[in-house]
Design a protein around this motif. Structure first.
Motif, PDB file in Angstrom:
ATOM      1  N   ASN A   1      11.485  -0.922  -1.471  1.00  0.00           N
ATOM      2  CA  ASN A   1      10.878  -1.385  -0.234  1.00  0.00           C
ATOM      3  C   ASN A   1      10.509  -0.148   0.577  1.00  0.00           C
ATOM      4  O   ASN A   1      10.750   0.982   0.136  1.00  0.00           O
ATOM      5  N   VAL A   2       9.955  -0.345   1.746  1.00  0.00           N
ATOM      6  CA  VAL A   2       9.590   0.746   2.648  1.00  0.00           C
ATOM      7  C   VAL A   2      10.364   0.580   3.942  1.00  0.00           C
ATOM      8  O   VAL A   2      10.293  -0.481   4.579  1.00  0.00           O
TER       9      VAL A   2
ATOM     10  N   ALA B   1       0.830  -1.209   0.000  1.00  0.00           N
ATOM     11  CA  ALA B   1       0.000   0.000   0.000  1.00  0.00           C
ATOM     12  C   ALA B   1       0.863   1.257   0.000  1.00  0.00           C
ATOM     13  O   ALA B   1       0.564   2.233  -0.713  1.00  0.00           O
ATOM     14  N   MET B   2       1.921   1.252   0.780  1.00  0.00           N
ATOM     15  CA  MET B   2       2.781   2.437   0.851  1.00  0.00           C
ATOM     16  C   MET B   2       3.582   2.637  -0.433  1.00  0.00           C
ATOM     17  O   MET B   2       3.829   3.769  -0.856  1.00  0.00           O
ATOM     18  N   LEU B   3       3.991   1.548  -1.067  1.00  0.00           N
ATOM     19  CA  LEU B   3       4.675   1.670  -2.355  1.00  0.00           C
ATOM     20  C   LEU B   3       3.737   2.270  -3.401  1.00  0.00           C
ATOM     21  O   LEU B   3       4.154   3.087  -4.235  1.00  0.00           O
ATOM     22  N   GLU B   4       2.477   1.888  -3.351  1.00  0.00           N
ATOM     23  CA  GLU B   4       1.495   2.460  -4.275  1.00  0.00           C
ATOM     24  C   GLU B   4       1.280   3.946  -3.987  1.00  0.00           C
ATOM     25  O   GLU B   4       1.147   4.762  -4.917  1.00  0.00           O
ATOM     26  N   GLN B   5       1.265   4.328  -2.704  1.00  0.00           N
ATOM     27  CA  GLN B   5       1.124   5.734  -2.352  1.00  0.00           C
ATOM     28  C   GLN B   5       2.331   6.540  -2.822  1.00  0.00           C
ATOM     29  O   GLN B   5       2.188   7.665  -3.326  1.00  0.00           O
TER      30      GLN B   5
ATOM     31  N   ILE C   1      19.542  -1.107   8.075  1.00  0.00           N
ATOM     32  CA  ILE C   1      18.255  -0.516   7.748  1.00  0.00           C
ATOM     33  C   ILE C   1      17.199  -1.587   8.015  1.00  0.00           C
ATOM     34  O   ILE C   1      17.480  -2.781   7.928  1.00  0.00           O
ATOM     35  N   GLU C   2      15.979  -1.150   8.359  1.00  0.00           N
ATOM     36  CA  GLU C   2      14.927  -2.095   8.728  1.00  0.00           C
ATOM     37  C   GLU C   2      13.644  -1.742   8.007  1.00  0.00           C
ATOM     38  O   GLU C   2      13.247  -0.572   7.958  1.00  0.00           O
ATOM     39  N   ASP C   3      12.982  -2.722   7.416  1.00  0.00           N
ATOM     40  CA  ASP C   3      11.763  -2.449   6.671  1.00  0.00           C
ATOM     41  C   ASP C   3      10.535  -2.564   7.570  1.00  0.00           C
ATOM     42  O   ASP C   3      10.626  -2.865   8.774  1.00  0.00           O
TER      43      ASP C   3
END
Length: 456
Positions: A57-58, A37-41, A67-69
């Motif tokens: 990725n987010v 959803a966040m990648l689409e936003q 780094i942590e997704d």
């Protein structure tokens, strides 16, 4: 062979691409509705651009070498956009920034302040030699623009020589002197008076020699200077960051001689590789030369603040009636505080010596890998900057594009993030603070992924 829309193979020139079937398969492995959803936003609200859209990725957190997704998966970050010499959120850097925020968060550019003066003085100390004049800017691209302007003022000549495959930023003036097609495509006329020459590459050089020397690339620079005339500057990275091309000392010393002979200013772009990446404060120290202008940035801000600087010589303080930069955040108190803290950490933790020791370890490990796996055509590097070039055949040196993608995504599965350059070069640039056990673990991951490669 992977197919690209419209045949855009030039997208391989800088980083790994995000339009391939392998990237689509990667998205499926994320298995996170929130991430999707966040990648689409992100795709909805941001302008799309090559190598950024769609995002990989987010992220939810960044600390130390990790780094942590959103799903809580952690990756050792061996990319970091070259800002993470001290990793992420170094406590000393954050404390210095927080203190500065309470004392002086912003300074209008008509004023100076102690933090800026201290930062400029400290930079001249670590740069050494005659490099004793500083001008700050919000980012590296801006610094490159200032250097090009100052070269015109000092020499009276507007023409510039640069290297093919170089990267000096994404603004119009920076891509004019840059050498990567993926940034220049469709831009129309760029800054006039730029001549590009081949970089000093041994493994795939356009002027190969049996003795693997590279000084003749410097001789070609002199040829162009003499034939073209009106050259004011030669701009180059001390060493090519993304696919890790390391020139010899002989090359750089010959370049210095040529520039002196022809009154051409030598501009070294050390934005990605300065601040200790090579085991030296700046790359020119590794080659025993001194540039006329040094451009630094990225890691200068401690992995927190966008901050950059131009360092040059007192004799080039000749543009008092011209606004070389004049940026709103020119003498940023926050940027200066972050830079001072970064320098202090590198000094107190003796990171330059540590990086040299790490270099010896990585050299040995990668040499062993090359012996074991024929898919490795070349390994090269210095300090904590390394490139592993994958090929389908060592004799033909055909680039192993698909194999490099396999290795990238397998390493991500195993918890290691890095960049692929030129489509087939695994670029490894870990934080300088990395412990030996973590460095060994990361190289084990790389080796495991390479050992599992299936060549179609």
């Amino acid at each position: 062979m992977t197919h690209y829309p419209n045949g855009d193979m030039h997208l391989r020139c800088e980083g790994d691409t995000n339009t391939t079937a392998a990237r689509k398969q990667w998205y499926q492995t994320l298995n996170s509705p929130q991430t999707e959803a966040m990648l689409e936003q992100d795709s909805q609200y941001f302008l799309h651009q090559s190598m950024s859209t769609p995002c990989m990725n987010v992220l939810a957190a960044a600390e130390g070498i990790y780094i942590e997704d959103l799903s809580g998966k952690r990756y050792m970050d061996f990319h970091g956009n070259n800002v993470h010499q001290l990793g992420y959120g170094h406590p000393q850097v954050l404390a210095r920034i927080q203190q500065q925020l309470t004392e002086l968060p912003f300074a209008p550019r008509r004023f100076t302040h102690k933090t800026a003066i201290d930062c400029a003085q400290k930079l001249t100390e670590i740069a050494g030699g005659e490099l004793n004049r500083v001008l700050f800017a919000p980012g590296g691209t801006s610094v490159v623009g200032m250097a090009l302007k100052l070269a015109r003022v000092v020499t009276g000549n507007a023409k510039v020589v640069s290297l093919w495959d170089s990267f000096h930023g994404a603004s119009l003036d920076a891509i004019s002197v840059g050498g990567e097609a993926c940034f220049r495509q469709g831009m129309g006329p760029l800054m006039a008076g730029v001549e590009r020459i081949p970089p000093p590459v041994i493994y795939r050089g356009v002027f190969p020699r049996d003795d693997n020397s590279d000084v003749h690339y410097a001789d070609y620079l002199e040829y162009v200077i003499e034939k073209e005339g009106g050259i004011g500057a030669f701009i180059a990275e001390g060493l090519r960051n993304t696919d890790v091309q390391v020139p010899s000392k002989v090359y750089w010393q010959r370049v210095r001689e040529i520039c002196d002979k022809h009154n051409v200013m030598l501009i070294i772009d050390d934005i990605p590789n300065g601040m200790g990446r090579t085991g030296h404060w700046f790359t020119h120290h590794a080659f025993d030369i001194e540039p006329d202008m040094l451009c630094i940035g990225k890691g200068l801000g401690g992995g927190v603040v966008p901050f950059a600087a131009l360092i040059t010589k007192d004799k080039y303080n000749q543009a008092a009636d011209i606004s070389l930069g004049h940026y709103t955040h020119e003498k940023s108190p926050i940027g200066c505080a972050a830079a001072l803290a970064t320098i202090d950490v590198i000094e107190t933790e003796n990171l330059l010596e540590k990086v040299k020791q790490d270099q010896d370890y990585v050299t040995q490990r990668l040499a062993q890998m090359k012996q074991r796996y024929p898919i490795i055509g070349d390994v090269r590097g210095i300090g904590l900057l390394w490139g592993i070039e994958l090929v389908t055949d060592r004799q033909t040196k055909q680039r192993a594009y698909d194999a490099a993608e396999q290795v990238l995504y397998r390493c991500l599965d195993l918890g290691l993030s890095f960049k692929v350059s030129q489509g087939n070069v695994l670029q490894l640039s870990p934080p300088l603070i990395i412990e030996r056990d973590d460095l060994a673990r990361a190289l084990n991951i790389v080796e495991q992924a390479i050992s599992e490669v299936i060549i179609n």
